[in-house]
Design an enzyme around this catalytic site. Sequence first.
Site, short mmCIF file in Angstrom:
data_model
loop_
_atom_site.label_atom_id
_atom_site.label_comp_id
_atom_site.label_asym_id
_atom_site.label_seq_id
_atom_site.Cartn_x
_atom_site.Cartn_y
_atom_site.Cartn_z
N HIS A 22 -2.81 0.14 -4.06
CA HIS A 22 -2.92 -1.02 -3.19
C HIS A 22 -2.81 -2.25 -4.09
O HIS A 22 -3.49 -2.32 -5.10
CB HIS A 22 -4.26 -1.01 -2.43
CG HIS A 22 -4.47 0.26 -1.67
ND1 HIS A 22 -3.79 0.56 -0.51
CD2 HIS A 22 -5.23 1.35 -1.93
CE1 HIS A 22 -4.14 1.75 -0.07
NE2 HIS A 22 -5.02 2.26 -0.92
N CYS A 76 -5.39 18.18 -9.39
CA CYS A 76 -6.03 19.45 -9.70
C CYS A 76 -5.04 20.31 -10.48
O CYS A 76 -3.93 19.88 -10.80
CB CYS A 76 -6.49 20.15 -8.42
SG CYS A 76 -5.18 20.47 -7.25
N GLU A 119 -0.52 18.84 -6.04
CA GLU A 119 -1.75 18.86 -6.84
C GLU A 119 -2.71 17.73 -6.45
O GLU A 119 -3.55 17.33 -7.25
CB GLU A 119 -1.41 18.75 -8.32
CG GLU A 119 -0.46 19.83 -8.82
CD GLU A 119 1.01 19.50 -8.57
OE1 GLU A 119 1.29 18.42 -8.00
OE2 GLU A 119 1.87 20.33 -8.92
N SER A 120 -2.59 17.15 -5.29
CA SER A 120 -3.47 16.12 -4.72
C SER A 120 -2.71 14.84 -4.41
O SER A 120 -1.80 14.89 -3.59
CB SER A 120 -4.75 15.91 -5.52
OG SER A 120 -5.52 17.12 -5.51
N SER A 175 0.86 -1.17 0.00
CA SER A 175 0.00 0.00 0.00
C SER A 175 0.90 1.22 0.00
O SER A 175 1.87 1.28 0.76
CB SER A 175 -0.88 0.05 1.26
OG SER A 175 -2.04 -0.71 1.10
#
Lengths: 155, 155
Positions: free
Chosen positions: B108, B123, B102-103, B95
């Site tokens: 996983h 974004c 930008e996010s 994981s």
Amino acid sequence: MPMEAFIQLGMVSDDPSENQDLGGADSHGEAQKDYFVEKDGQKFAGMHLLVDLWGAHDLGDPVHVDRALRDAAMAAGATILHSHFHHFAPNGGVSGVVVLAESHISIHTWPERDFAAIDIFMCGACDPYLSVPVLRAAFRPESVELSEQRRGLLS
Amino acid sequence: MPMEAFIQLGMVSDDPSENQDLGGADSHGEAQKDYFVEKDGQKFAGMHLLVDLWGAHDLGDPVHVDRALRDAAMAAGATILHSHFHHFAPNGGVSGVVVLAESHISIHTWPERDFAAIDIFMCGACDPYLSVPVLRAAFRPESVELSEQRRGLLS
């Protein structure tokens, strides 16, 4: 804004949560051979909720956002492995992620629009829907748009 | 598996990437008042790609997975703020999440099923579709299922 400022604003925590069920069927990697889950006659890797909050409050406070996501993870029965939050300037937005033994919760906030985009990905026996009321209580949105994706759905 | 083993396996990096456009319109919080983006006549907070890989390779190697996600972020023009990966036993799943200006990108993996669930949320001017060929090259999946969500879409 210089990179140094971003790094300074980054908050990292590796404190494990109290949900210590790492050895059970809830976790990514213990005690069962097949780690996919079964629900409603379907078999898939994990449930992924995309939750958009509109008209929400307290989106610019990284400590509040961190607390809300941790509480949301615990409510779903998940085990927190790691969390990380950034506070952006000048709009005051917060980006954060909580890594779980059962996948993750992330948030990105746009306080200038009272908007937050959250995603809750959980495998195993955790129920991501139990996180939603906690997030509603924390951010008091006027409206919530929620979509459910079953990731790794076997046909 | 004791919690200590999970903590030991956790890898954290705060090395910023070379894409230093933190002051531009690409970032979450600089140089413009309205941080929502416009594309195809729509206005929204960010593009969120959900990418399921089937028949994929090298899903149990956290170093490889970390490298792949970083390369994917850079290909999209994103700036890496933080990354964190966990390696689970006994199934060998990984994981991980890369927090971006930008996010984020998360992954996983279920090596026992040659399956990985990735999400790429960006974004600003970053194009998350530019990450996909990098992920294909890194994991050589037999098939890819991709869905696009426009988060925070204004009606």
